[in-house]
Design a protein around this motif. Structure first.
Motif, mmCIF file in Angstrom:
data_model
loop_
_atom_site.group_PDB
_atom_site.id
_atom_site.type_symbol
_atom_site.label_atom_id
_atom_site.label_comp_id
_atom_site.label_asym_id
_atom_site.label_seq_id
_atom_site.Cartn_x
_atom_site.Cartn_y
_atom_site.Cartn_z
ATOM 1 N N GLN A 35 13.496 31.208 -50.332
ATOM 2 C CA GLN A 35 14.225 29.942 -50.515
ATOM 3 C C GLN A 35 13.766 28.876 -49.528
ATOM 4 O O GLN A 35 13.711 27.694 -49.864
ATOM 5 C CB GLN A 35 15.735 30.169 -50.362
ATOM 6 N N GLN A 36 13.422 29.290 -48.316
ATOM 7 C CA GLN A 36 12.982 28.348 -47.276
ATOM 8 C C GLN A 36 11.472 28.106 -47.319
ATOM 9 O O GLN A 36 10.922 27.465 -46.430
ATOM 10 C CB GLN A 36 13.373 28.867 -45.891
ATOM 11 N N ALA A 37 10.799 28.644 -48.333
ATOM 12 C CA ALA A 37 9.350 28.484 -48.532
ATOM 13 C C ALA A 37 8.539 28.989 -47.343
ATOM 14 O O ALA A 37 7.476 28.456 -47.030
ATOM 15 C CB ALA A 37 9.004 27.029 -48.851
ATOM 16 N N VAL A 38 9.053 30.023 -46.686
ATOM 17 C CA VAL A 38 8.293 30.670 -45.615
ATOM 18 C C VAL A 38 7.258 31.583 -46.247
ATOM 19 O O VAL A 38 6.109 31.614 -45.832
ATOM 20 C CB VAL A 38 9.231 31.451 -44.664
ATOM 21 N N ILE A 39 7.675 32.317 -47.254
ATOM 22 C CA ILE A 39 6.764 33.125 -48.054
ATOM 23 C C ILE A 39 7.254 33.076 -49.494
ATOM 24 O O ILE A 39 8.446 33.179 -49.740
ATOM 25 C CB ILE A 39 6.643 34.578 -47.550
ATOM 26 N N SER A 40 6.337 32.884 -50.400
ATOM 27 C CA SER A 40 6.692 32.774 -51.815
ATOM 28 C C SER A 40 6.002 33.879 -52.600
ATOM 29 O O SER A 40 4.852 33.740 -53.014
ATOM 30 C CB SER A 40 6.273 31.405 -52.364
ATOM 31 N N PRO A 41 6.700 34.997 -52.786
ATOM 32 C CA PRO A 41 6.092 36.099 -53.538
ATOM 33 C C PRO A 41 5.913 35.725 -55.005
ATOM 34 O O PRO A 41 6.530 34.776 -55.494
ATOM 35 C CB PRO A 41 7.096 37.238 -53.372
ATOM 36 N N SER A 42 5.094 36.484 -55.688
ATOM 37 C CA SER A 42 4.920 36.295 -57.131
ATOM 38 C C SER A 42 6.215 36.681 -57.830
ATOM 39 O O SER A 42 7.112 37.266 -57.227
ATOM 40 C CB SER A 42 3.787 37.184 -57.646
ATOM 41 N N HIS A 61 5.118 39.805 -39.777
ATOM 42 C CA HIS A 61 4.832 38.787 -38.771
ATOM 43 C C HIS A 61 6.052 37.871 -38.599
ATOM 44 O O HIS A 61 6.475 37.580 -37.475
ATOM 45 C CB HIS A 61 3.582 38.012 -39.213
ATOM 46 N N VAL A 62 6.624 37.437 -39.703
ATOM 47 C CA VAL A 62 7.803 36.569 -39.681
ATOM 48 C C VAL A 62 8.980 37.287 -39.019
ATOM 49 O O VAL A 62 9.709 36.693 -38.209
ATOM 50 C CB VAL A 62 8.165 36.112 -41.113
ATOM 51 N N ALA A 74 10.418 26.547 -37.922
ATOM 52 C CA ALA A 74 9.328 26.682 -36.958
ATOM 53 C C ALA A 74 8.313 27.725 -37.439
ATOM 54 O O ALA A 74 7.100 27.517 -37.340
ATOM 55 C CB ALA A 74 9.876 27.068 -35.588
ATOM 56 N N ILE A 75 8.815 28.814 -37.975
ATOM 57 C CA ILE A 75 7.935 29.878 -38.469
ATOM 58 C C ILE A 75 7.072 29.375 -39.618
ATOM 59 O O ILE A 75 5.868 29.650 -39.663
ATOM 60 C CB ILE A 75 8.753 31.120 -38.872
ATOM 61 N N ARG A 76 7.673 28.633 -40.535
ATOM 62 C CA ARG A 76 6.905 28.083 -41.652
ATOM 63 C C ARG A 76 5.768 27.205 -41.132
ATOM 64 O O ARG A 76 4.640 27.298 -41.597
ATOM 65 C CB ARG A 76 7.819 27.293 -42.591
ATOM 66 N N GLU A 82 -1.522 28.501 -38.649
ATOM 67 C CA GLU A 82 -2.402 29.670 -38.612
ATOM 68 C C GLU A 82 -3.383 29.644 -39.780
ATOM 69 O O GLU A 82 -4.564 29.978 -39.614
ATOM 70 C CB GLU A 82 -1.580 30.969 -38.621
ATOM 71 N N GLN A 83 -2.906 29.241 -40.957
ATOM 72 C CA GLN A 83 -3.789 29.142 -42.122
ATOM 73 C C GLN A 83 -4.843 28.062 -41.906
ATOM 74 O O GLN A 83 -6.006 28.245 -42.252
ATOM 75 C CB GLN A 83 -2.989 28.871 -43.391
ATOM 76 N N GLU A 84 -4.444 26.940 -41.325
ATOM 77 C CA GLU A 84 -5.410 25.878 -41.023
ATOM 78 C C GLU A 84 -6.485 26.369 -40.068
ATOM 79 O O GLU A 84 -7.664 26.039 -40.234
ATOM 80 C CB GLU A 84 -4.702 24.659 -40.425
ATOM 81 N N VAL A 85 -6.101 27.140 -39.069
ATOM 82 C CA VAL A 85 -7.066 27.693 -38.115
ATOM 83 C C VAL A 85 -8.071 28.580 -38.839
ATOM 84 O O VAL A 85 -9.281 28.499 -38.597
ATOM 85 C CB VAL A 85 -6.355 28.453 -36.973
#
Length: 104
Positions: A35-42, A61-62, A74-76, A82-85
């Motif tokens: 819901q918070q778009a931290v991880i969006s599973p299929s 990790h979360v 903050a986690i999002r 991290e993805q940008e890195v």
């Protein structure tokens, strides 16, 4: 020999209940991450969340970050950075290879 779905770390094979049990977290925690778009599973054809091995590693990790007191917002942002890195490192690797090619 053909590759099987479980060979692919991004194959959405695991249900919310399986992941919750594996990681010893509440179902509501996993739903909140979505819901918070931290991880969006299929989603399955029936609309149920389906997690890949890659998704499960991110949830781990979360979970560690939440245990350290970080907010989901903050986690999002951390996950985005991290993805940008990762992407920037790949670009740098390609640029360095191109420079070596031009010099050689």
């Amino acid at each position: 020999m053909s590759h099987l779905p479980f060979d692919d770390e991004h194959a959405p094979l695991y249900s919310l209940g399986q992941v919750a049990e594996m990681l010893q977290v509440q179902h509501a925690f996993l739903r909140r991450l979505d819901q918070q778009a931290v991880i969006s599973p299929s989603r399955s054809s029936g609309g149920q969340r389906r997690y890949s091995r890659h998704d499960i590693l991110i949830v781990q990790h979360v979970t560690r970050m939440t245990e350290e007191g970080m907010t989901l917002i903050a986690i999002r942002r951390i996950l985005q950075l991290e993805q940008e890195v990762v992407e920037l490192r790949q670009e740098l690797k390609l640029a360095c290879a191109r420079i070596r090619e031009l010099e050689g």
